[in-house]
Design an enzyme around this catalytic site. Structure first.
Site, PDB file in Angstrom:
ATOM      1  N   CYS A 158       0.827  -1.203   0.000  1.00 33.44           N
ATOM      2  CA  CYS A 158       0.000   0.000   0.000  1.00 33.44           C
ATOM      3  C   CYS A 158       0.861   1.253   0.000  1.00 33.44           C
ATOM      4  O   CYS A 158       1.809   1.366   0.777  1.00 33.44           O
ATOM      5  CB  CYS A 158      -0.916   0.000   1.217  1.00 33.44           C
ATOM      6  SG  CYS A 158      -2.142   1.320   1.194  1.00 33.44           S
ATOM      7  N   ARG A 205     -13.295   0.048  -4.049  1.00 35.72           N
ATOM      8  CA  ARG A 205     -13.098   0.415  -2.641  1.00 35.72           C
ATOM      9  C   ARG A 205     -12.471   1.797  -2.487  1.00 35.72           C
ATOM     10  O   ARG A 205     -12.269   2.278  -1.383  1.00 35.72           O
ATOM     11  CB  ARG A 205     -12.255  -0.648  -1.930  1.00 35.72           C
ATOM     12  CG  ARG A 205     -10.780  -0.628  -2.238  1.00 35.72           C
ATOM     13  CD  ARG A 205     -10.071  -1.841  -1.673  1.00 35.72           C
ATOM     14  NE  ARG A 205     -10.195  -1.967  -0.234  1.00 35.72           N
ATOM     15  CZ  ARG A 205      -9.267  -1.542   0.636  1.00 35.72           C
ATOM     16  NH1 ARG A 205      -8.190  -0.929   0.205  1.00 35.72           N
ATOM     17  NH2 ARG A 205      -9.429  -1.729   1.920  1.00 35.72           N
TER      18      ARG A 205
END
Length: 508
Positions: A324, A420
């Site tokens: 991430c 998302r």
């Protein structure tokens, strides 16, 4: 309290959790240590049972992440058998996600409901490839090479070991007089046939001769007992599924509910939104007894909003995952340990468990997350390289690897992962994740016992026998912590050696 532990309580070193996390600086799991407690019990006395949501309990605090390189039915089945739970990703159609959940809910120990099969025209070379990538042989052969057609043979090592020409079709070497079991047979009956006939694989067929499932001698050995399995009130394995906040997810939730899913995770990178609040309220008002986990959040205010909307659990983390790059790209997020502590402390007022999501790469990180208030840990990196993770193994520089990608990587977003990130349909994609690879870690059935033993040893060193006792010690200030300087972190790891061999995370 023993005399020794009483004396220890009179000399409290370090900081309480409240003191440690009142500092105006974000902390990760590596920035502090738990100070040792008093040991008057064995590691085997440690109980790892915990809560996933208000109503769902797990025997192990492990949750596999809803990522398309981490959790599909094979992972979810293995997680549930070992006392955790898997969350099926939604980079797929509604029908595909429901099918994955259904495989978990229909699973019976020892029966392989989706065996690898080949057709008569496949070659021995195809068998070699399966053995290299999946590690097994003994492949059923069906009329059209799918699991929905008639069984016509089986190929084992004995059929091909001494065959030099690997381009030969399997129909020329396969065993056609196959010993089978009838659909509806019990596992004990299947086991008896395997023992009596001295075979390695027993295909299970229906009345039309079509392949239904497969029973393996090796799986019978492994699956003999799973006393800690996560099961619902009907004795079916537990399974979760992720959905987005988009309108289409309302139909997705309805289909998943019909399939028997136990818990829904609303999967948003930033969960504090009107969209998630509306989705939470919709699910809680329309689907009786369906537990819902909200997130991701990292602050008390975010947690308050989702708990107020009906969340039965919270998922904590924004940017700490190994794949991430949200914090770098968006300049938004929070250091993971601080996020877990602050949200867990707030959620505890409402008896809502929290899941630490991201930033976990070893047993110590799991122990630290639980020590500061998490009830369970969601893991992507740790489980991505296992046998049960989606995808095939490949080799790079002689190392056996599997692909692992962030759901906000360009690659995953093209497959639907942008749902998302409030980013679906945008012509320009801004990546908040990367694609990479991780080393083979073997089977979850071996890996989770390794992680569990490590956790029990950590709890013993801390002086606490259970997750509940650990959290009580945190609230009462009996669990003590100490900040670590950069030099202390360096000294606490391997140093000063000319060379060394690093321990593998691959459990044999």
């Amino acid at each position: 309290m023993s005399n020794q532990s009483y004396r220890d309580s009179q000399f409290l070193d370090g900081l309480s959790g409240e003191e440690l996390f009142s500092m105006q600086i974000g902390l990760t799991y590596r920035d502090f240590l738990v100070l040792p407690g008093f040991i008057d019990f064995n590691p085997s006395d440690v109980e790892l049972e915990t809560r996933l949501t208000k109503k769902i309990k797990l025997k192990r605090p492990f949750v596999s992440s809803p990522m398309d390189t981490v959790t599909e039915s094979s992972m979810a089945i293995a997680q549930a058998l070992m006392g955790g739970i898997g969350i099926i990703h939604y980079n797929n159609t509604v029908e595909e996600q429901v099918a994955e959940v259904s495989k978990v809910k229909r699973f019976e120990n020892g029966f392989i409901s989706d065996p690898v099969v080949l057709g008569p025209k496949n070659t021995i070379h195809d068998l070699d490839r399966i053995k290299e990538t999946l590690g097994f042989t003994g492949i059923p052969i069906t009329a059209d090479g799918t699991r929905n057609s008639k069984l016509v043979g089986i190929v084992t090592n004995r059929d091909i070991d001494f065959e030099r020409d690997r381009s030969i079709p399997v129909e020329k070497v396969m065993t056609t007089d196959v010993i089978t079991g009838k659909a509806g047979i019990t596992l004990k009956e299947a086991n008896d046939i395997i023992k009596k006939e001295k075979i390695g694989k027993l295909p299970i067929i229906d009345k039309d001769g079509k392949l239904v499932s497969l029973v393996s001698r090796s799986d019978l050995k492994k699956n003999k007992e799973f006393p800690d399995s996560s099961k619902d009130e009907n004795k079916r394995l537990r399974c979760g599924a992720a959905v987005s906040t988009l309108p289409e997810s309302r139909d997705r939730v309805a289909a998943l509910y019909e399939a028997g899913v136990d818990v829904i995770i609303i999967d948003s990178a930033q969960g504090n939104s009107i969209y998630q609040i509306e989705m939470l309220k919709f699910i809680k008002s329309n689907f009786k007894n369906l537990e819902v986990i909200g997130g991701n959040v990292v602050t008390r205010g975010q947690a308050e909003n989702l708990i107020g909307a009906g969340a039965d659990g919270l998922r904590i983390g924004m940017g700490p995952g190994s794949i991430c790059i949200t914090q770098d790209t968006m300049a938004v997020g929070r250091a993971q340990a601080t996020a877990v502590y602050q949200t867990a402390a707030h959620a505890a007022k409402y008896d809502v468990p929290v899941i630490a999501d991201g930033g976990i790469s070893n047993i110590g990180d799991i122990a630290n997350a639980l020590a500061i208030g998490a009830s369970a840990c969601m893991m992507g990196f740790m489980f991505a390289g296992t046998t049960e993770a989606p995808g095939e193994y490949f080799y790079e520089n002689g190392i056996r690897l599997k692909k692992y990608r962030g759901m906000a990587s360009i690659e995953a977003m093209k497959a639907g992962g942008d749902k998302r990130y409030f980013n679906e349909g945008q012509k320009v994609k801004v990546a908040q994740g990367v694609s990479g690879s991780v080393v083979d870690r073997g089977s979850i059935l071996n890996f989770i016992p390794y992680l569990s033993l490590g956790l029990r040893l950590s709890f013993q060193d801390m002086g606490f026998r259970s997750v509940q006792d650990l959290h009580q010690g945190l609230r009462e200030g009996k669990l003590r912590f100490e900040r670590r300087s950069e030099s202390a972190q360096a000294q606490g790891s391997v140093h000063s050696l000319y060379s060394y061999s690093a321990p593998s995370l691959r459990a044999e």
